[in-house]
Scaffold this active site. Structure first.
Site, PDB file in Angstrom:
ATOM      1  N   GLY A 538       0.821  -1.191   0.000  1.00 40.29           N
ATOM      2  CA  GLY A 538       0.000   0.000   0.000  1.00 40.29           C
ATOM      3  C   GLY A 538       0.857   1.243   0.000  1.00 40.29           C
ATOM      4  O   GLY A 538       2.068   1.205  -0.194  1.00 40.29           O
ATOM      5  N   GLY A 539       0.202   2.375   0.262  1.00 43.89           N
ATOM      6  CA  GLY A 539       0.920   3.636   0.258  1.00 43.89           C
ATOM      7  C   GLY A 539       1.912   3.762   1.384  1.00 43.89           C
ATOM      8  O   GLY A 539       2.878   4.521   1.295  1.00 43.89           O
ATOM      9  N   PHE A 540       1.709   3.017   2.489  1.00 44.50           N
ATOM     10  CA  PHE A 540       2.586   3.144   3.648  1.00 44.50           C
ATOM     11  C   PHE A 540       3.608   2.021   3.749  1.00 44.50           C
ATOM     12  O   PHE A 540       4.409   2.000   4.663  1.00 44.50           O
ATOM     13  CB  PHE A 540       1.756   3.177   4.943  1.00 44.50           C
ATOM     14  CG  PHE A 540       0.937   4.429   5.065  1.00 44.50           C
ATOM     15  CD1 PHE A 540       1.437   5.644   4.628  1.00 44.50           C
ATOM     16  CD2 PHE A 540      -0.338   4.385   5.595  1.00 44.50           C
ATOM     17  CE1 PHE A 540       0.688   6.802   4.749  1.00 44.50           C
ATOM     18  CE2 PHE A 540      -1.087   5.544   5.712  1.00 44.50           C
ATOM     19  CZ  PHE A 540      -0.579   6.763   5.287  1.00 44.50           C
ATOM     20  N   ASP A 654     -10.597   7.294   5.997  1.00 39.89           N
ATOM     21  CA  ASP A 654      -9.958   6.704   4.809  1.00 39.89           C
ATOM     22  C   ASP A 654     -10.640   5.391   4.433  1.00 39.89           C
ATOM     23  O   ASP A 654      -9.991   4.380   4.176  1.00 39.89           O
ATOM     24  CB  ASP A 654      -8.474   6.476   5.069  1.00 39.89           C
ATOM     25  CG  ASP A 654      -7.685   6.261   3.766  1.00 39.89           C
ATOM     26  OD1 ASP A 654      -8.177   6.679   2.708  1.00 39.89           O
ATOM     27  OD2 ASP A 654      -6.590   5.688   3.830  1.00 39.89           O
TER      28      ASP A 654
END
Length: 748
Positions: A538-540, A654
């Site tokens: 994911g983004g993290f 989110d």
């Protein structure tokens, strides 16, 4: 006719009863009685078969049959009872294994313990020399197996501590005990406890070596402890809470030790490679940790480089051995040095000493010097060699003169009295700046050459020293800044963990038990974050599948150091999820905060995330309308819990398809609370100057003005609902009629 039937039935009943009686008798014979299963004591009329064991009263040690790794042979041994990794500390039949699992331990008619197998082979491994009516075997809490008189427990007939194998345990005595020298003997290899090549203990052949420890390899000295005082182990072990004692009296000269911290487990072991190691058991990592090992540096091996050769552990070149000034290796030695094998030494003098063979001989066969002397001495930077001869003189000049008077005197030192060395010098180790005061005898021609070589360094040494100081200071500054950065990072990690624990301990909703994992444990569970175990990214940061030693599967979210999620988001996610309990919220098992790593450990979701199936036509077929309806309903229940039924109002901020995980029953679970915010019961909305989340799911007021509330999650849920029903993404490289997103298309 009836009477005949009755007789037949009676006979059948009798036969059935007789069969049952025979079966009971056979079972009683074949199955050991409960009397044969003992706790810490074996009585004379009892046996211990393979599979049974004695366990000490405090549950510390266990005695029974075992097989080493990669071996089917069976041995009688003692090991730690409460340690998950079987660690054998004593073997009774190390050179006489049992070939299968038919071994039985019992007393013989002389009160000795013996092993008997199915082939009739018998081997006595403890000698009691007592009547079987009074001798009993007991496994003590310190791991010592003793044979003692049942009527007088103080009368010890035998103890395994008198016959150690490769382990030196607290309470053991190593050295001379009642006239017997107790030595440790290594295993032959890790899978064979037979007598190995190495011995460790005191050398009792020399009256001057009491208190000095040796390691022998095939009866040759491999390592020695040097000239140490009575507290031989004090400088090595004083920092690890071991209390050593040296006992010296007529008939006894031994070492023993105890553990000051009784909650710790320490042991000394002589390894198959010839090292004496101190190990301690670490319960959290379930492994033995090495505290120290001797010999540590290779130069600690006795006379490693051979006679008249110096061993240097700090040598930057491959040549660890070098000849003393004035000496050269034989052709054989030079060949073996280049091959990196055992060193035979430097046995050739480049220039002969000025010794007169016409001088007067002494009683040792050496010769005195002539009237003129053409030999001299060179101070060399080595630790004093082995086997000195002591001479009672009052000054260094007298000591030097005494050495010069004998041709076979090779060196002298006047540090602790006058010490002389005759013949070849053995066990030489470079002192690296801390010269021990050894003066080597050389011919004058060699001394002149040595002085010439040293004069070339008059200008080189100061220049190199200045440059070295500059480099050293530069490195120290770099090292200090790096250590300071590491200390700051460690401090931040400790503060973060303390804050998390404090929040989890506060009153309020409390989730299931939360664990702080070590980085090594997480790495082992994921096979060092293998790409084969990667579930997605994911983004993290990436997410990996892991499995703990007990079989528990988990999802490991390793936050990227360059990700946008900071410490606050990380802390926020842990505290929120750990306190929440709901069927439609993902469960957090623990976290790892160590060495700059920030890792979250979740329960494993076999069916991955909703977006994996929803937006891929070939995979989306598994989401029939019943399953989609259940997913929508589950997400709604999870949001309702966050917004209404938890102690505090929680805004997720989110909510999207990739943050909806699916378990093996396709039950949806809301995840990723890194951006979530908590509202008190009287708060309705909040404002932020930092808008975070995923475009396409943000409500208009949040995206434009930073205002968020429960309605923000409801808006995101509505977008997600459209995506679930249509199977299309709201935002992307698609055009829906005159609109660039699904939401606009629906509203037109």
């Amino acid at each position: 006719m009836q009477s005949s039937s009755t007789v037949i039935m009676n006979n059948s009943s009798l036969l059935l009863l007789l069969a049952i009686l025979i079966l009971v008798i056979i079972t009683g014979i074949l199955i050991p009685s409960s009397d044969a299963i003992v706790s810490d004591t074996l009585l004379p009329n009892q046996t211990l078969v393979d599979g049974q064991s004695l366990v000490s009263a405090n549950q510390s040690f266990e005695l029974g049959f075992f097989s080493p790794q990669n071996s089917t042979n069976r041995y009688v041994g003692i090991w730690y009872h409460n340690i998950s990794v079987q660690t054998v500390v004593w073997v009774g039949n190390r050179d006489r294994p049992v070939a299968d699992a038919t071994g039985v331990i019992s007393f013989d008619s002389y009160g000795n313990l013996r092993i008997v197998d199915a082939r009739g082979s018998s081997f006595v491994f403890t000698y009691g020399f007592s009547s079987t009516q009074s001798a009993v075997a007991k496994l003590l809490d310190n791991g010592n197996l003793v044979l003692m008189d049942a009527n007088d427990s103080s009368h010890i007939l035998y103890e395994s501590f008198d016959y150690p194998t490769d382990n030196f345990l607290p309470g053991m005595k190593l050295g001379l005990v009642r006239g017997q020298n107790r030595l440790l003997t290594s295993w032959r290899n890790s899978g064979d406890p037979a007598t190995g090549d190495f011995l460790f203990g005191e050398n009792l052949d020399s009256s001057t070596d009491y208190g000095k420890m040796y390691i022998w390899q095939k009866n040759k000295i491999y390592w020695d402890s040097g000239q140490l005082n009575s507290q031989i182990f004090s400088n090595i072990l004083k920092t690890i809470l071991l209390d050593f004692h040296h006992v010296s009296r007529p008939g006894d000269d031994y070492y023993t030790y105890s553990i000051m911290d009784t909650s710790s487990i320490f042991r000394h072991v002589l390894t198959v490679s010839g090292q004496i190691q101190v190990q301690t058991w670490v319960e959290t990592s379930q492994e033995w940790i090495l505290f120290w090992a001797l010999p540590g540096p290779q130069c600690d091996v006795y006379n490693l480089c051979g006679d008249n050769a110096v061993c240097d552990d700090e040598s930057v070149s491959e040549a660890q051995c070098s000849c003393l000034s004035g000496f050269a290796p034989t052709l054989e030695a030079l060949t073996e040095w280049n091959a990196g094998v055992t060193k035979p030494g430097c046995l050739v003098r480049k220039s002969s000493l000025q010794c007169s063979t016409k001088g007067k001989g002494n009683k040792n066969g050496s010769h005195t010097m002539p009237d003129f002397i053409s030999d001299g001495f060179l101070l060399i930077d080595v630790i004093l060699p082995a086997d000195p001869q002591h001479l009672n003189v009052n000054s260094a000049a007298e000591c030097q003169s005494s050495c010069l008077n004998y041709c076979n005197c090779t060196a002298y030192a006047f540090t602790d009295g006058c010490q002389l060395w005759y013949g070849n010098l053995k066990n030489l180790t470079k002192a690296n700046g801390a010269a021990a005061g050894l003066y080597l005898r050389l011919a004058l021609s060699e001394l002149t050459e040595e002085k010439r070589n040293r004069s070339n360094w008059i200008w080189v040494v100061p220049t190199a020293t200045v440059l070295g100081l500059i480099l050293c200071m530069t490195y120290m500054c770099y090292w200090w800044r790096r250590k300071d950065s590491e200390r700051r990072k460690l401090y931040q990690e400790q503060i973060l963990l303390a804050s998390i624990r404090r929040n989890l301990d506060e009153a309020g909703e409390r989730g299931p038990s939360f664990t702080s994992f070590s980085f090594s444990r997480v790495a082992d569970a994921t096979e060092n974050f293998s790409s084969a175990n990667k579930l997605g990214e994911g983004g993290f940061g990436p997410v990996y599948k892991g499995q703990l030693a007990g079989g528990l599967e988990m999802a490991v979210k390793r936050l990227s150091k360059s990700s946008g999620q900071g410490l606050e988001e990380f802390k926020n996610e842990i505290i929120l999820i750990a306190k929440l309990q709901h069927r439609n919220l993902v469960r957090l098992l623990g976290c790892c905060i160590q060495a700059g790593e920030r890792i979250l450990i979740y329960e494993y979701m076999p069916n991955k995330s909703l977006d994996y199936f929803l937006f891929e036509p070939t995979r989306g077929v598994v989401l029939d309308w019943t399953r989609r309806f259940n997913i929508i309903e589950g997400i709604a229940h999870g949001l309702l819990y966050l917004h209404k039924h938890s102690r505090l109002i929680i805004i997720h901020r989110d909510l999207k398809a990739s943050n909806i995980l699916l378990d093996d029953e396709w039950c949806p679970k809301i995840s990723d609370f890194g951006l979530a915010r908590i509202f008190s019961s009287n708060e309705m909305q909040a404002n932020t100057i930092r808008v975070v989340g995923t475009f396409g799911y943000m409500s208009p007021e949040y995206a434009s003005e930073g205002l968020y509330s429960i309605k923000s999650d409801v808006f995101s849920f509505g977008v997600l609902l459209l995506e679930i029903v249509s199977g299309k993404r709201n935002a992307g490289f698609h055009r829906y009629g005159n609109s660039f997103n699904l939401l606009g298309y629906v509203c037109i």
